[in-house]
Design a protein around this motif. Structure first.
Motif, PDB file in Angstrom:
ATOM      1  N   THR A  18      -3.102 -41.151 -59.549  1.00  0.00           N
ATOM      2  CA  THR A  18      -3.609 -40.139 -58.862  1.00  0.00           C
ATOM      3  C   THR A  18      -5.287 -40.540 -58.674  1.00  0.00           C
ATOM      4  OG1 THR A  18      -4.091 -39.109 -60.809  1.00  0.00           O
ATOM      5  CG2 THR A  18      -2.220 -38.330 -59.595  1.00  0.00           C
TER       6      THR A  18
ATOM      7  N   THR B  63      -6.960 -33.076 -59.074  1.00  0.00           N
ATOM      8  CA  THR B  63      -6.439 -34.029 -60.132  1.00  0.00           C
ATOM      9  C   THR B  63      -6.716 -33.443 -61.295  1.00  0.00           C
ATOM     10  OG1 THR B  63      -8.679 -35.104 -59.973  1.00  0.00           O
ATOM     11  CG2 THR B  63      -6.833 -36.051 -58.842  1.00  0.00           C
TER      12      THR B  63
ATOM     13  N   LEU C 217      -1.858 -33.948 -53.766  1.00  0.00           N
ATOM     14  CA  LEU C 217      -3.019 -34.509 -54.560  1.00  0.00           C
ATOM     15  C   LEU C 217      -3.991 -35.402 -53.746  1.00  0.00           C
ATOM     16  CD1 LEU C 217      -1.107 -35.863 -57.710  1.00  0.00           C
ATOM     17  CD2 LEU C 217      -2.798 -34.132 -57.656  1.00  0.00           C
TER      18      LEU C 217
END
Length: 142
Positions: free
Chosen positions: A135, A46, A37
Motif C-alpha cells: 500500500t 492507508t 487505497l
C-alpha cells in the motif's frame, strides 16, 4: 507425553488454518478494493486500512486463544472459562506470568501453546509488513 504432542499438534494446525483463513479473507478484500487505497487522501486511507487490518487479525488471534482455553478446560486443568482463557492468552502471547501453571501431566501443552503464539504472531507480522509494502510502496513508486 504423546497425548500432549498429539493435542498440541492438532491445536497448532487448527490455529494456523484459522489465521491463514483470516489473512486470506483480508487479502481478498484488498484485492477487490485496491482502487480504494490508490485514490483520495493517501494518509487517511492507508491509516484506516492498517488499523482495520490489525483489528481483523486480532479476530483470528481471539478465536485461537479461545480454542486453547477450551482445550485447557477439556483436559480439566482449570476450574472455569475465565481462568482457562487467562492462561491461554498469557501462554499464547508468551507473556507467561507464572501465576497459573499446568500440572506436570500437561505442562508440555503449555509450551506448545507458546510456540503456537510465536508462529501466529510471526504470520501476522509478515502479513502486515507485506500489506504496508504494497500500500505505501505503491504510492512511493516502489
Amino acid at each position: 507425553m504423546y497425548i500432549q504432542l498429539f493435542i498440541g499438534t492438532l491445536a497448532i494446525t487448527s490455529t494456523i488454518v484459522v489465521q491463514v483463513i483470516v489473512m486470506r479473507i483480508l487479502a481478498e478484500f484488498y484485492r477487490r478494493h485496491q482502487h480504494w487505497l490508490s485514490t483520495g487522501p493517501e494518509h487517511m486511507r492507508t491509516t484506516i486500512a492498517m488499523i482495520l487490518s490489525v483489528l481483523w487479525l486480532v479476530v483470528g488471534i481471539t478465536i485461537n486463544t479461545w480454542g486453547w482455553a477450551f482445550i485447557f478446560l477439556a483436559i480439566d486443568e482449570f476450574p472455569d472459562i475465565e481462568t482457562a482463557l487467562y492462561f491461554a492468552i498469557s501462554s499464547f502471547t508468551t507473556l507467561g506470568y507464572g501465576d497459573l501453571i499446568l500440572s506436570h501431566e500437561w505442562r508440555i501443552l503449555g509450551a506448545l501453546s507458546a510456540v503456537n503464539g510465536l508462529i501466529v504472531f510471526g504470520l501476522n507480522t509478515a502479513f502486515l509488513l507485506e500489506l504496508m509494502i504494497r500500500t505505501w510502496g505503491r504510492r512511493a513508486g516502489m
